[in-house]
Design a protein around this motif. Sequence first.
Motif, mmCIF file in Angstrom:
data_model
loop_
_atom_site.group_PDB
_atom_site.id
_atom_site.type_symbol
_atom_site.label_atom_id
_atom_site.label_comp_id
_atom_site.label_asym_id
_atom_site.label_seq_id
_atom_site.Cartn_x
_atom_site.Cartn_y
_atom_site.Cartn_z
ATOM 1 N N ASP A 34 0.810 -1.232 0.000
ATOM 2 C CA ASP A 34 0.000 0.000 0.000
ATOM 3 C C ASP A 34 0.841 1.279 0.000
ATOM 4 O O ASP A 34 0.343 2.356 0.299
ATOM 5 C CB ASP A 34 -0.974 0.006 1.175
ATOM 6 C CG ASP A 34 -0.295 0.019 2.536
ATOM 7 O OD1 ASP A 34 0.946 0.073 2.608
ATOM 8 O OD2 ASP A 34 -1.023 -0.029 3.552
ATOM 9 N N ASP A 35 2.079 1.164 -0.396
ATOM 10 C CA ASP A 35 2.996 2.305 -0.429
ATOM 11 C C ASP A 35 2.863 3.049 -1.768
ATOM 12 O O ASP A 35 3.680 2.899 -2.665
ATOM 13 C CB ASP A 35 4.436 1.829 -0.203
ATOM 14 C CG ASP A 35 5.446 2.957 -0.276
ATOM 15 O OD1 ASP A 35 5.048 4.133 -0.152
ATOM 16 O OD2 ASP A 35 6.640 2.654 -0.451
ATOM 17 N N LYS A 36 1.827 3.857 -1.876
ATOM 18 C CA LYS A 36 1.561 4.573 -3.134
ATOM 19 C C LYS A 36 2.638 5.610 -3.454
ATOM 20 O O LYS A 36 3.006 5.795 -4.615
ATOM 21 C CB LYS A 36 0.195 5.244 -3.074
ATOM 22 C CG LYS A 36 -0.943 4.251 -3.028
ATOM 23 C CD LYS A 36 -2.291 4.942 -2.922
ATOM 24 C CE LYS A 36 -3.390 3.908 -2.807
ATOM 25 N NZ LYS A 36 -4.702 4.514 -2.576
ATOM 26 N N SER A 37 3.166 6.274 -2.440
ATOM 27 C CA SER A 37 4.199 7.295 -2.688
ATOM 28 C C SER A 37 5.493 6.663 -3.171
ATOM 29 O O SER A 37 6.105 7.142 -4.131
ATOM 30 C CB SER A 37 4.445 8.108 -1.417
ATOM 31 O OG SER A 37 3.269 8.799 -1.067
ATOM 32 N N GLY A 38 5.903 5.583 -2.522
ATOM 33 C CA GLY A 38 7.109 4.881 -2.972
ATOM 34 C C GLY A 38 6.945 4.365 -4.390
ATOM 35 O O GLY A 38 7.854 4.490 -5.220
ATOM 36 N N MET A 39 5.785 3.819 -4.696
ATOM 37 C CA MET A 39 5.527 3.313 -6.051
ATOM 38 C C MET A 39 5.504 4.451 -7.066
ATOM 39 O O MET A 39 5.970 4.278 -8.200
ATOM 40 C CB MET A 39 4.223 2.523 -6.103
ATOM 41 C CG MET A 39 4.349 1.117 -5.543
ATOM 42 S SD MET A 39 5.739 0.161 -6.243
ATOM 43 C CE MET A 39 5.369 0.187 -7.986
ATOM 44 N N THR A 40 4.988 5.603 -6.675
ATOM 45 C CA THR A 40 4.988 6.759 -7.577
ATOM 46 C C THR A 40 6.422 7.111 -7.967
ATOM 47 O O THR A 40 6.721 7.339 -9.146
ATOM 48 C CB THR A 40 4.303 7.967 -6.910
ATOM 49 O OG1 THR A 40 2.918 7.641 -6.685
ATOM 50 C CG2 THR A 40 4.407 9.214 -7.752
ATOM 51 N N LEU A 41 7.308 7.168 -6.983
ATOM 52 C CA LEU A 41 8.717 7.478 -7.274
ATOM 53 C C LEU A 41 9.365 6.399 -8.142
ATOM 54 O O LEU A 41 10.084 6.706 -9.098
ATOM 55 C CB LEU A 41 9.502 7.668 -5.980
ATOM 56 C CG LEU A 41 9.144 8.912 -5.178
ATOM 57 C CD1 LEU A 41 9.824 8.884 -3.816
ATOM 58 C CD2 LEU A 41 9.513 10.173 -5.947
ATOM 59 N N ILE A 42 9.106 5.143 -7.821
ATOM 60 C CA ILE A 42 9.692 4.032 -8.582
ATOM 61 C C ILE A 42 9.219 4.071 -10.033
ATOM 62 O O ILE A 42 10.015 3.926 -10.957
ATOM 63 C CB ILE A 42 9.365 2.683 -7.912
ATOM 64 C CG1 ILE A 42 10.118 2.579 -6.576
ATOM 65 C CG2 ILE A 42 9.694 1.514 -8.832
ATOM 66 C CD1 ILE A 42 9.655 1.448 -5.684
ATOM 67 N N GLU A 43 7.928 4.274 -10.233
ATOM 68 C CA GLU A 43 7.396 4.345 -11.600
ATOM 69 C C GLU A 43 8.044 5.482 -12.379
ATOM 70 O O GLU A 43 8.451 5.309 -13.526
ATOM 71 C CB GLU A 43 5.879 4.518 -11.565
ATOM 72 C CG GLU A 43 5.141 3.279 -11.120
ATOM 73 C CD GLU A 43 3.681 3.532 -10.771
ATOM 74 O OE1 GLU A 43 3.191 4.678 -10.938
ATOM 75 O OE2 GLU A 43 3.010 2.575 -10.331
ATOM 76 N N ARG A 44 8.144 6.642 -11.749
ATOM 77 C CA ARG A 44 8.696 7.792 -12.460
ATOM 78 C C ARG A 44 10.176 7.620 -12.771
ATOM 79 O O ARG A 44 10.632 7.924 -13.860
ATOM 80 C CB ARG A 44 8.423 9.067 -11.672
ATOM 81 C CG ARG A 44 6.961 9.507 -11.882
ATOM 82 C CD ARG A 44 6.675 10.830 -11.300
ATOM 83 N NE ARG A 44 5.588 11.563 -11.882
ATOM 84 C CZ ARG A 44 4.360 11.161 -12.140
ATOM 85 N NH1 ARG A 44 4.010 9.912 -11.914
ATOM 86 N NH2 ARG A 44 3.442 11.972 -12.642
ATOM 87 N N LEU A 45 10.945 7.140 -11.817
ATOM 88 C CA LEU A 45 12.384 7.029 -12.064
ATOM 89 C C LEU A 45 12.679 5.955 -13.098
ATOM 90 O O LEU A 45 13.561 6.135 -13.937
ATOM 91 C CB LEU A 45 13.167 6.830 -10.767
ATOM 92 C CG LEU A 45 13.128 5.489 -10.031
ATOM 93 C CD1 LEU A 45 14.209 4.551 -10.510
ATOM 94 C CD2 LEU A 45 13.308 5.730 -8.546
ATOM 95 N N THR A 46 11.946 4.846 -13.075
ATOM 96 C CA THR A 46 12.206 3.802 -14.071
ATOM 97 C C THR A 46 11.699 4.224 -15.449
ATOM 98 O O THR A 46 12.355 3.930 -16.461
ATOM 99 C CB THR A 46 11.615 2.447 -13.646
ATOM 100 O OG1 THR A 46 10.220 2.588 -13.375
ATOM 101 C CG2 THR A 46 12.330 1.911 -12.411
ATOM 102 N N GLU A 47 10.571 4.914 -15.509
ATOM 103 C CA GLU A 47 10.082 5.426 -16.797
ATOM 104 C C GLU A 47 11.087 6.396 -17.411
ATOM 105 O O GLU A 47 11.207 6.481 -18.637
ATOM 106 C CB GLU A 47 8.729 6.122 -16.629
ATOM 107 C CG GLU A 47 7.569 5.174 -16.425
ATOM 108 C CD GLU A 47 6.278 5.888 -16.054
ATOM 109 O OE1 GLU A 47 6.216 7.145 -16.076
ATOM 110 O OE2 GLU A 47 5.311 5.175 -15.716
ATOM 111 N N ALA A 48 11.803 7.133 -16.575
ATOM 112 C CA ALA A 48 12.805 8.084 -17.068
ATOM 113 C C ALA A 48 14.083 7.380 -17.523
ATOM 114 O O ALA A 48 14.943 8.010 -18.123
ATOM 115 C CB ALA A 48 13.135 9.111 -15.979
ATOM 116 N N GLY A 49 14.226 6.074 -17.233
ATOM 117 C CA GLY A 49 15.417 5.331 -17.656
ATOM 118 C C GLY A 49 16.443 5.113 -16.567
ATOM 119 O O GLY A 49 17.513 4.559 -16.830
ATOM 120 N N HIS A 50 16.126 5.533 -15.333
ATOM 121 C CA HIS A 50 17.056 5.322 -14.226
ATOM 122 C C HIS A 50 16.888 3.912 -13.657
ATOM 123 O O HIS A 50 15.963 3.189 -14.013
ATOM 124 C CB HIS A 50 16.826 6.376 -13.140
ATOM 125 C CG HIS A 50 17.082 7.769 -13.623
ATOM 126 N ND1 HIS A 50 18.322 8.199 -14.035
ATOM 127 C CD2 HIS A 50 16.243 8.829 -13.786
ATOM 128 C CE1 HIS A 50 18.254 9.461 -14.413
ATOM 129 N NE2 HIS A 50 16.996 9.867 -14.284
#
Length: 188
Positions: A34-50
């Motif tokens: 249920d960690d929506k904030s952590g998942m938000t960061l993970i999705e964004r950083l991986t989508e950016a190629g990091h």
Amino acid sequence: MTAMQPVLGPNGERLFVPVRIAVLTVSDTRTEMDDKSGMTLIERLTEAGHVLAARAIVPDDIAAIRKQVTAWIDDPEIDVVLSTGGTGVTGRDVTPEAFEGLYEKSIPGFGELFRMLSYQKIGTSTIQSRCTAGVARGTYLFALPGSPGACRDAWDGILKDQLDYRHKPCNFVELFPRLREHERRKSS
């Protein structure tokens, strides 16, 4: 990433450099499910190629936060730590205190810019955020508020560009080779 050299294409243009990022959620109640904030960061950083280098959830406790962040600072495979949660003003909110005790250099403009961006969405409520950033032994540390919206604002409005080597006129990535210069001078 201490030895990173400029990465240039055939026409001299800067090429993307993936950064290795650890995500820390500070919460007494959240789990990976249920960690929506952590998942938000993970999705964004991986989508950016990091690269997601590590992920953890720790309670709102200065010692627990510092222990995890210090382990990541000591890990040469981690360039950046993004935390979410614990930046408010309640009694359990201690992430800024934990991070600030580790900084060699603070980056006050990060919190200032975040609150300016946040003000455009939530008005004066942004004053309750004590988000902070700094550098410790060559690792960038960013402490973000615990809401998915705040994580989106911080990533989209600041971190996406500053963690992209191609961003001009300057960015955090191009500074990696120089973050530990003071250590070399001391040992000479």
